[in-house]
Design a protein around this motif. Structure first.
Motif, PDB file in Angstrom:
ATOM      1  N   ALA A 110       0.837  -1.207   0.000  1.00 17.32           N
ATOM      2  CA  ALA A 110       0.000   0.000   0.000  1.00 17.32           C
ATOM      3  C   ALA A 110       0.870   1.256   0.000  1.00 17.32           C
ATOM      4  O   ALA A 110       0.617   2.197  -0.756  1.00 17.32           O
ATOM      5  CB  ALA A 110      -0.943  -0.015   1.199  1.00 17.32           C
ATOM      6  N   ALA A 115       0.016   5.102  -0.805  1.00 19.85           N
ATOM      7  CA  ALA A 115      -0.888   5.374   0.318  1.00 19.85           C
ATOM      8  C   ALA A 115      -0.224   6.332   1.299  1.00 19.85           C
ATOM      9  O   ALA A 115       0.964   6.224   1.585  1.00 19.85           O
ATOM     10  CB  ALA A 115      -1.272   4.074   1.035  1.00 19.85           C
ATOM     11  N   THR A 116      -1.002   7.259   1.815  1.00 20.25           N
ATOM     12  CA  THR A 116      -0.499   8.240   2.774  1.00 20.25           C
ATOM     13  C   THR A 116      -0.521   7.659   4.188  1.00 20.25           C
ATOM     14  O   THR A 116      -1.111   6.595   4.428  1.00 20.25           O
ATOM     15  CB  THR A 116      -1.380   9.505   2.764  1.00 20.25           C
ATOM     16  N   ALA A 118      -2.224   8.831   6.667  1.00 20.24           N
ATOM     17  CA  ALA A 118      -3.630   8.788   7.091  1.00 20.24           C
ATOM     18  C   ALA A 118      -4.351   7.591   6.473  1.00 20.24           C
ATOM     19  O   ALA A 118      -5.154   6.926   7.151  1.00 20.24           O
ATOM     20  CB  ALA A 118      -4.335  10.086   6.707  1.00 20.24           C
ATOM     21  N   GLU A 119      -4.079   7.301   5.217  1.00 16.40           N
ATOM     22  CA  GLU A 119      -4.723   6.147   4.572  1.00 16.40           C
ATOM     23  C   GLU A 119      -4.262   4.837   5.201  1.00 16.40           C
ATOM     24  O   GLU A 119      -5.086   3.950   5.469  1.00 16.40           O
ATOM     25  CB  GLU A 119      -4.411   6.157   3.066  1.00 16.40           C
ATOM     26  N   LEU A 120      -2.976   4.703   5.457  1.00 18.89           N
ATOM     27  CA  LEU A 120      -2.472   3.486   6.096  1.00 18.89           C
ATOM     28  C   LEU A 120      -3.074   3.303   7.485  1.00 18.89           C
ATOM     29  O   LEU A 120      -3.437   2.188   7.867  1.00 18.89           O
ATOM     30  CB  LEU A 120      -0.946   3.505   6.174  1.00 18.89           C
ATOM     31  N   ALA A 122      -5.984   4.330   8.513  1.00 18.07           N
ATOM     32  CA  ALA A 122      -7.372   3.906   8.332  1.00 18.07           C
ATOM     33  C   ALA A 122      -7.446   2.451   7.875  1.00 18.07           C
ATOM     34  O   ALA A 122      -8.308   1.695   8.329  1.00 18.07           O
ATOM     35  CB  ALA A 122      -8.074   4.814   7.320  1.00 18.07           C
ATOM     36  N   MET A 123      -6.548   2.054   7.006  1.00 19.89           N
ATOM     37  CA  MET A 123      -6.551   0.689   6.477  1.00 19.89           C
ATOM     38  C   MET A 123      -6.205  -0.354   7.536  1.00 19.89           C
ATOM     39  O   MET A 123      -6.806  -1.428   7.579  1.00 19.89           O
ATOM     40  CB  MET A 123      -5.550   0.569   5.315  1.00 19.89           C
ATOM     41  N   THR A 136       5.670   4.466   4.979  1.00 21.05           N
ATOM     42  CA  THR A 136       5.728   5.537   3.978  1.00 21.05           C
ATOM     43  C   THR A 136       7.145   6.083   3.843  1.00 21.05           C
ATOM     44  O   THR A 136       7.556   6.456   2.739  1.00 21.05           O
ATOM     45  CB  THR A 136       4.762   6.697   4.307  1.00 21.05           C
TER      46      THR A 136
END
Length: 152
Positions: A110, A115-116, A118-120, A122-123, A136
């Motif tokens: 990811a 993926a940022t 914040a996205e990581l 959430a994931m 990241t």
């Protein structure tokens, strides 16, 4: 396809769940192609699309009525017994890895796909940015290096 081990691998790889959550997730968590589960470790709700490779694996089974990940008798695992069974299957295949390694692979993929933090978070149900930043930072460093070399 069609083996417990394939279901185990695909659930771990395509959900990014810890083994304790992977043994709990099932059809009751999926609505409109998205699984929603509160993680046991942090209590954070994660929303996971059931991607086509995972859906194919679930369709081929074997899975249980309420749990995707089951043992050879078709009954649910505890997280400890699942970890042991997964490691035993890995060893039999000549792979010296664990279930947690697939969570790391999912996070790495990811991050490398852009993926940022914040996205990581959430994931994967993380909080505070520390864990997501590990992934990241490596992905960004690689991207920056390749971009830099393209300028030389």
């Amino acid at each position: 396809m069609g083996t417990h081990e394939r279901v185990w691998i695909d659930v771990l790889l395509y959900t990014g769940l810890r083994r304790g959550d992977a043994v709990l997730i099932g059809r009751q968590h999926v609505k409109d192609g998205v699984a929603c589960i509160k993680t046991a470790k942090t209590g954070t709700e994660v929303n996971i699309p059931i991607l086509p490779p995972l859906q194919s694996s679930l369709d081929a089974g074997p899975t249980g009525d309420m749990h995707f990940v089951t043992n050879k008798n078709g009954t649910p695992f505890t997280k400890e017994s699942f970890g042991n069974a997964f490691r035993k299957a890995c060893n039999a295949a000549g792979v010296k890895k664990s279930a947690h390694g697939l969570r790391k692979i999912a996070a790495t993929r990811a991050a490398e796909a852009g993926a940022t933090v914040a996205e990581l978070e959430a994931m994967f149900g993380w909080n505070g940015g520390r864990m997501a930043s590990l992934y990241t930072k490596s992905a960004d460093r690689r991207r920056l290096a390749l971009r830099g070399w393209g300028k030389s």
